[in-house]
Design a protein around this motif. Structure first.
Motif, PDB file in Angstrom:
ATOM      1  N   HIS A 729       0.834  -1.194   0.000  1.00 39.87           N
ATOM      2  CA  HIS A 729       0.000   0.000   0.000  1.00 39.87           C
ATOM      3  C   HIS A 729       0.872   1.249   0.000  1.00 39.87           C
ATOM      4  O   HIS A 729       1.965   1.258   0.552  1.00 39.87           O
ATOM      5  CB  HIS A 729      -0.945   0.007   1.207  1.00 39.87           C
ATOM      6  CG  HIS A 729      -0.247  -0.045   2.532  1.00 39.87           C
ATOM      7  ND1 HIS A 729       0.320  -1.193   3.023  1.00 39.87           N
ATOM      8  CD2 HIS A 729      -0.027   0.911   3.466  1.00 39.87           C
ATOM      9  CE1 HIS A 729       0.856  -0.956   4.197  1.00 39.87           C
ATOM     10  NE2 HIS A 729       0.670   0.322   4.494  1.00 39.87           N
ATOM     11  N   ARG A 730       0.362   2.289  -0.627  1.00 40.83           N
ATOM     12  CA  ARG A 730       1.139   3.508  -0.788  1.00 40.83           C
ATOM     13  C   ARG A 730       1.355   4.206   0.541  1.00 40.83           C
ATOM     14  O   ARG A 730       0.461   4.278   1.377  1.00 40.83           O
ATOM     15  CB  ARG A 730       0.432   4.466  -1.755  1.00 40.83           C
ATOM     16  CG  ARG A 730       1.327   5.565  -2.315  1.00 40.83           C
ATOM     17  CD  ARG A 730       0.517   6.654  -2.975  1.00 40.83           C
ATOM     18  NE  ARG A 730      -0.215   7.431  -1.987  1.00 40.83           N
ATOM     19  CZ  ARG A 730      -1.366   8.031  -2.236  1.00 40.83           C
ATOM     20  NH1 ARG A 730      -1.938   7.905  -3.409  1.00 40.83           N
ATOM     21  NH2 ARG A 730      -1.975   8.740  -1.291  1.00 40.83           N
ATOM     22  N   LEU A 731       2.538   4.743   0.718  1.00 42.54           N
ATOM     23  CA  LEU A 731       2.824   5.548   1.891  1.00 42.54           C
ATOM     24  C   LEU A 731       1.973   6.808   1.882  1.00 42.54           C
ATOM     25  O   LEU A 731       1.624   7.335   0.827  1.00 42.54           O
ATOM     26  CB  LEU A 731       4.307   5.942   1.907  1.00 42.54           C
ATOM     27  CG  LEU A 731       5.327   4.809   2.025  1.00 42.54           C
ATOM     28  CD1 LEU A 731       6.735   5.360   1.844  1.00 42.54           C
ATOM     29  CD2 LEU A 731       5.200   4.102   3.369  1.00 42.54           C
ATOM     30  N   ASP A 732       1.646   7.292   3.056  1.00 44.42           N
ATOM     31  CA  ASP A 732       0.922   8.552   3.108  1.00 44.42           C
ATOM     32  C   ASP A 732       1.879   9.707   2.802  1.00 44.42           C
ATOM     33  O   ASP A 732       3.092   9.518   2.665  1.00 44.42           O
ATOM     34  CB  ASP A 732       0.221   8.733   4.455  1.00 44.42           C
ATOM     35  CG  ASP A 732       1.177   8.679   5.638  1.00 44.42           C
ATOM     36  OD1 ASP A 732       2.335   9.110   5.498  1.00 44.42           O
ATOM     37  OD2 ASP A 732       0.766   8.214   6.715  1.00 44.42           O
ATOM     38  N   ASP A 784      -3.803  12.917  -0.454  1.00 41.23           N
ATOM     39  CA  ASP A 784      -4.843  12.475   0.471  1.00 41.23           C
ATOM     40  C   ASP A 784      -4.638  12.895   1.918  1.00 41.23           C
ATOM     41  O   ASP A 784      -5.068  12.201   2.841  1.00 41.23           O
ATOM     42  CB  ASP A 784      -5.016  10.952   0.396  1.00 41.23           C
ATOM     43  CG  ASP A 784      -5.280  10.476  -1.023  1.00 41.23           C
ATOM     44  OD1 ASP A 784      -6.251  10.947  -1.619  1.00 41.23           O
ATOM     45  OD2 ASP A 784      -4.493   9.664  -1.524  1.00 41.23           O
ATOM     46  N   PHE A 785      -3.984  14.041   2.118  1.00 42.10           N
ATOM     47  CA  PHE A 785      -3.930  14.580   3.478  1.00 42.10           C
ATOM     48  C   PHE A 785      -5.366  14.884   3.900  1.00 42.10           C
ATOM     49  O   PHE A 785      -6.139  15.441   3.135  1.00 42.10           O
ATOM     50  CB  PHE A 785      -3.086  15.853   3.503  1.00 42.10           C
ATOM     51  CG  PHE A 785      -2.779  16.344   4.891  1.00 42.10           C
ATOM     52  CD1 PHE A 785      -1.639  15.916   5.553  1.00 42.10           C
ATOM     53  CD2 PHE A 785      -3.621  17.227   5.537  1.00 42.10           C
ATOM     54  CE1 PHE A 785      -1.355  16.365   6.834  1.00 42.10           C
ATOM     55  CE2 PHE A 785      -3.357  17.683   6.819  1.00 42.10           C
ATOM     56  CZ  PHE A 785      -2.207  17.252   7.471  1.00 42.10           C
ATOM     57  N   ARG A 795      -6.588   7.434   6.498  1.00 42.98           N
ATOM     58  CA  ARG A 795      -6.272   8.185   5.303  1.00 42.98           C
ATOM     59  C   ARG A 795      -6.884   7.496   4.086  1.00 42.98           C
ATOM     60  O   ARG A 795      -6.722   6.284   3.891  1.00 42.98           O
ATOM     61  CB  ARG A 795      -4.759   8.270   5.087  1.00 42.98           C
ATOM     62  CG  ARG A 795      -4.008   9.031   6.167  1.00 42.98           C
ATOM     63  CD  ARG A 795      -4.285  10.518   6.099  1.00 42.98           C
ATOM     64  NE  ARG A 795      -3.547  11.249   7.109  1.00 42.98           N
ATOM     65  CZ  ARG A 795      -2.365  11.832   6.913  1.00 42.98           C
ATOM     66  NH1 ARG A 795      -1.770  11.757   5.729  1.00 42.98           N
ATOM     67  NH2 ARG A 795      -1.772  12.491   7.887  1.00 42.98           N
ATOM     68  N   ALA A 796      -7.606   8.264   3.279  1.00 46.48           N
ATOM     69  CA  ALA A 796      -8.057   7.730   2.000  1.00 46.48           C
ATOM     70  C   ALA A 796      -6.833   7.554   1.096  1.00 46.48           C
ATOM     71  O   ALA A 796      -5.848   8.274   1.233  1.00 46.48           O
ATOM     72  CB  ALA A 796      -9.049   8.677   1.347  1.00 46.48           C
ATOM     73  N   VAL A 797      -6.888   6.608   0.209  1.00 43.61           N
ATOM     74  CA  VAL A 797      -5.796   6.398  -0.747  1.00 43.61           C
ATOM     75  C   VAL A 797      -6.382   6.393  -2.140  1.00 43.61           C
ATOM     76  O   VAL A 797      -7.077   5.461  -2.532  1.00 43.61           O
ATOM     77  CB  VAL A 797      -5.044   5.077  -0.487  1.00 43.61           C
ATOM     78  CG1 VAL A 797      -3.936   4.897  -1.517  1.00 43.61           C
ATOM     79  CG2 VAL A 797      -4.454   5.071   0.919  1.00 43.61           C
ATOM     80  N   THR A 798      -6.148   7.473  -2.879  1.00 44.67           N
ATOM     81  CA  THR A 798      -6.607   7.529  -4.257  1.00 44.67           C
ATOM     82  C   THR A 798      -5.512   7.004  -5.167  1.00 44.67           C
ATOM     83  O   THR A 798      -4.323   7.154  -4.881  1.00 44.67           O
ATOM     84  CB  THR A 798      -6.954   8.968  -4.669  1.00 44.67           C
ATOM     85  OG1 THR A 798      -5.814   9.810  -4.462  1.00 44.67           O
ATOM     86  CG2 THR A 798      -8.114   9.497  -3.856  1.00 44.67           C
TER      87      THR A 798
END
Length: 885
Positions: A729-732, A784-785, A795-798
């Motif tokens: 999953h992508r890092l914030d 997605d801040f 946090r949403a992840v687009t």
């Protein structure tokens, strides 16, 4: 754009040929879409109150126009005019046309237009699909039977195997085959990013890989938990919940909260020193009421309340964050799903309305008194300057206005200023008269005359006629000013700044002053010729050239005194944004249907009835915040909710996936006994978050790889039973930006301090970026801040091309790649293969395989810093670097 659709892997990006990469580096970032609060919360907190207070009087049982507005079905069914709402189409919905008053016949409410902000909320609601949460099975009376309201209990299996025993039982029951353990390089990168938001150094990776002791991983976990960066990482999760920002929502820019960062730094410190969670909770509700010995260290925690907008916001954020309950939904009516009556909402509201926001000085009372006294002295002199200049402005306007005809004739001639005409004022008249497109009638005779090629005599006659008219306007304005309606050349008694700009007579020199109410609109701004006050208006800063003699000496003397006082005064003293007890603590009355003008019975200040055995005791002394803090900390929900939040960030999802809703409409726990065990352990450990992290991270469950198994995936595709690690999953935003700075060697690791903008030359950790509620930075939104106006449990992840384009287009990323190149040259020397191996170690915690090494060598073979920069930029954009496995 084929490249934008390819998976951003290290190998894939490096494999792009040079021309493709160079072309993509010029592609502009297209747009940014802001994250919104959940539709259900949006309806309950924003839309239902409008419908109840504005519409229900006529559109429930009475069904005026055949329309009811108390259910989605009735809304869609509509009344005599047809469906009231078409989901997703505001412009085509009768409800929106009626409240916007654009419909030929329907204008609602009939008593007058709704405030624009309420209309905008209704438009947004319809655009988002007009979501109206459905009715759920009501819980039993009292609510004690519902699982999350029950007292904590020690599970029978607690002594055998800990976390893994509960998880493995679910595997066995569902017939799942768990994934193998993650390799050590993956594991140390995962846990480093989890606990600190920073990647491990190559040296840390190799030390772990070669450490064959039984407690090798435990030593890594302990080291990370002791890092000051642990508090920065986990403090940020808490700030998402607390709606942290450096200002309050306002029209154009935030209303500043200059010391909000002190709350942020307190949160970081609380995590780093492992402040017991129950005390952490109490500090953010009632630190000022705790024992005197604790207040100094804990008082900054009251920033949690002080950064909230108002008491209603404090009720909502406090109950949602600490208890996982949507108590705010009971503001207008009994909660539709949980045993929270409206009266309970107002019981809590009374507690916060019996408190007051405060600024707690961090210097001695003597220093505060000295500063405030000096500030008053400076402010008094500034006011005297302003009043004097305001009078001078009025005299100047009067003087200039009596030469209006001369200015108009000179402007018509195109002459230069001479004699008694002022050059700047003449230039303003020329510009004003150059455009005949006026939206008022008073200059029509002038422009009609201009079309006839008049003689100078005709022009002067028309100009003198206008001058006479204009002087009468000035007299009218002064008469109004004498009655204290409007200050000529400024304002007295008018509070709206925008209205003031459009009502100043000198800003619209051709409009009758008594018509100012009709003129507060943007089209008239051009009549001010883009000067703040118009043709004859000179601001206080522009008045100096008009002053001479005693007037100039007077202003300059006062300004010198102000400067001397402010030099002696120094910067503002530091303080905390906090709460204090109100002057007259008292209960509030229930606002029927949320209407503050329609009050019902009094709601005694007390805790939620659903979480009490029997009737909760009313609070009769003080605000009740201390009693509320104690009750929340004792509640079984406090431990369950926080344990679940910690689990969520380590495993991708909470045991209860609706992390801020433990009520009827929330999801049920996937592992109820495990949640109970962890909550029990949390309390038994003295509310130690670090002990909680340690137990979770040292479990077999956490250390599984994310490798999929076809059979298990078919049975549990969402991995609710935790048979594998959280899939890549992508890092914030923060971990992503901080990781780039860390690997390039530029990260400023200073802990704490004032916020600063995100700019390309800011090398501080992303925790310390300025957070605005009014204008959130575009890059922060792109990644997605969360919206700081709403509690963010996750946090949403687009996913899409925008983030990829950012990596290929952003000057910040390009600069980090350039800095990384210099670091590699310094640490690995001139050998290209050594540089590539070092880059992979820094970015990915591993070395390149043979194919990756060859691709890199081929790409940079021609040499030159630019090729290295592009190659490294591709690595920074790779999915392997920008995500965690």
């Amino acid at each position: 754009m084929e490249a934008c659709q390819r998976r951003f892997t290290a190998r894939g990006l490096v494999a792009y040929n040079g021309s493709m990469l160079r072309a993509m580096l010029t592609v502009p970032v297209l747009a940014i879409v802001a994250q919104a609060a959940s539709d259900g919360d949006f309806f309950e907190t924003k839309i239902r109150p409008i419908l109840v207070s504005r519409c229900h009087a006529c559109h429930t049982k009475t069904m005026m126009g055949g329309l009811r507005l108390d259910s989605r079905e009735a809304l869609v069914r509509g009344g005599k005019s047809g469906a009231a709402v078409i989901a997703g189409k505001p412009s085509g919905s009768l409800l929106i046309q009626a409240v916007q008053r654009t419909h030929a016949r329907l204008k609602m409410p009939p008593t007058g237009a709704l405030p624009k902000e309420e209309v905008d909320l209704l438009v947004e609601w319809v655009a988002r699909g007009a979501v109206w949460p459905g009715t759920a099975q009501a819980p039993a009376a009292g609510g004690h039977e519902f699982w999350s309201f029950q007292p904590l209990r020690k599970p029978e299996a607690a002594a055998v195997g800990g976390i893994d025993s509960f998880v493995e039982a679910k595997w066995k029951q569902a017939g799942l085959r768990p994934a193998p353990a993650a390799d050590r390089r993956t594991l140390i990168r995962r846990v480093s990013l989890d606990l600190t938001g920073l990647p491990p150094t190559p040296e840390q990776v190799e030390a772990f890989v070669t450490d064959r002791s039984a407690d090798a991983f435990a030593k890594v976990v302990d080291r990370l938990l002791e890092s000051p960066h642990y508090g920065e990482r986990w403090g940020r999760y808490w700030l998402d919940l607390a709606r942290y920002s450096d200002g309050l929502l306002a029209a154009g820019v935030d209303t500043p909260l200059p010391n909000a960062y002190r709350y942020r730094d307190w949160v970081v410190n609380a995590f780093n020193r492992d402040l017991p969670y129950d005390l952490f909770v109490k500090a953010q509700i009632a630190a000022d009421l705790l024992p005197e010995a604790d207040r100094h260290d804990l008082r900054p925690g009251l920033g949690f309340q002080a950064i909230a907008r108002n008491a209603d916001d404090q009720v909502d954020v406090t109950t949602k964050v600490f208890l996982g309950l949507t108590v705010g939904c009971a503001q207008c009516h009994d909660h539709k799903y949980d045993p929270i009556p409206t009266k309970d909402y107002y019981s809590l509201l009374g507690i916060f309305r019996s408190s007051a926001k405060d600024q707690y000085a961090l210097v001695s009372p003597e220093q505060v008194e000295l500063y405030e006294r000096r500030k008053k002295e400076a402010d008094d002199r500034k006011e005297r300057i302003a009043d004097f200049l305001k009078d001078q402005q009025s005299h100047l306007v009067d003087t200039l206005a009596r030469r209006t005809a001369d200015y108009m004739v000179a402007a018509w001639k195109g002459a230069e200023a001479s004699g008694k005409l002022d050059a700047e004022t003449l230039a303003r008249w020329k510009r004003y008269l150059s455009d005949p497109d006026k939206e008022h009638p008073y200059m029509k005779p002038w422009f009609a005359l201009m079309a006839t090629h008049p003689s100078e005599e005709q022009v002067r006659a028309e100009a003198e006629k206008f001058q006479k008219f204009f002087l009468q306007l000035i007299d009218d304005a002064k008469e109004v000013d004498d009655k204290n309606y409007v200050a000529f050349g400024g304002r007295k008694g008018m509070k709206d700044e925008k209205t003031r700009q459009y009502t100043n007579i000198v800003s619209l020199p051709v409009l009758k002053f008594y018509q100012w109410r009709e003129l507060a609109a943007e089209p008239y701004r051009k009549d001010g010729v883009d000067w703040p006050g118009g043709v004859y208006y000179y601001s206080a800063k522009e008045m100096d050239r008009w002053l001479n003699g005693f007037a100039r000496d007077y202003v300059e003397t006062l300004r010198a005194e102000v400067k001397a006082i402010e030099t002696e005064m120094g910067p503002a003293y530091p303080f905390l944004h906090t709460l204090k007890e109100g002057d007259q603590p008292r209960d509030v009355r229930v606002a029927i249907r949320g209407d503050g003008k329609n009050l019902g019975e009094e709601a005694p200040r007390r805790f939620l009835t659903a979480l009490c055995e029997g009737e909760p005791e009313p609070i009769t002394k003080g605000s009740g915040r201390m009693e509320l803090a104690e009750a929340i900390a004792r509640s079984p929900l406090a431990a369950r909710v926080m344990v679940n939040r910690v689990w969520q960030h380590h495993f991708g999802h909470g045991i209860v996936r609706s992390a801020s809703n433990f009520g009827q409409m929330g999801e049920r726990p996937t592992h109820p006994e495990l949640l109970e065990y962890l909550a029990w352990r949390f309390q038994e450990s003295g509310w130690s978050l670090k002990a909680l992290h340690r137990e979770m991270l040292l479990s077999r469950t956490y250390q599984l790889s994310s490798r999929t198994d076809a059979a298990s995936n078919e049975k549990d595709p969402d991995n609710k039973l935790l048979w594998r690690g959280h899939v890549q999953h992508r890092l914030d935003l923060e971990a992503l930006r901080d990781s780039m700075l860390a690997v390039s060697g530029e990260l400023d690791s200073t802990v704490g301090g004032k916020p600063s903008p995100i700019g390309d030359s800011n090398f501080r950790r992303s925790l310390y970026l300025t957070v605005s509620r009014t204008r959130l930075d575009g890059t922060m939104v792109l990644f997605d801040f969360p919206d700081p106006n709403a509690t963010a449990e996750d946090r949403a992840v687009t996913a899409g091309p925008l983030q990829g384009l950012f990596f290929l287009n952003s000057p910040f990323v390009a600069s980090r790649a350039e800095a990384l190149g210099k670091r590699l040259a310094k640490e690995a020397g001139e050998d290209a293969a050594a540089r590539i191996r070092r880059a992979y170690g820094l970015l990915l915690a591993r070395g390149p395989d043979a194919e990756e090494l060859k691709l890199g060598m081929d790409y940079v073979a021609a040499g030159g810093a630019k090729l290295w920069q592009q190659y490294l930029q591709a690595l920074l954009a790779s999915g392997e670097f920008t995500s965690v496995n």
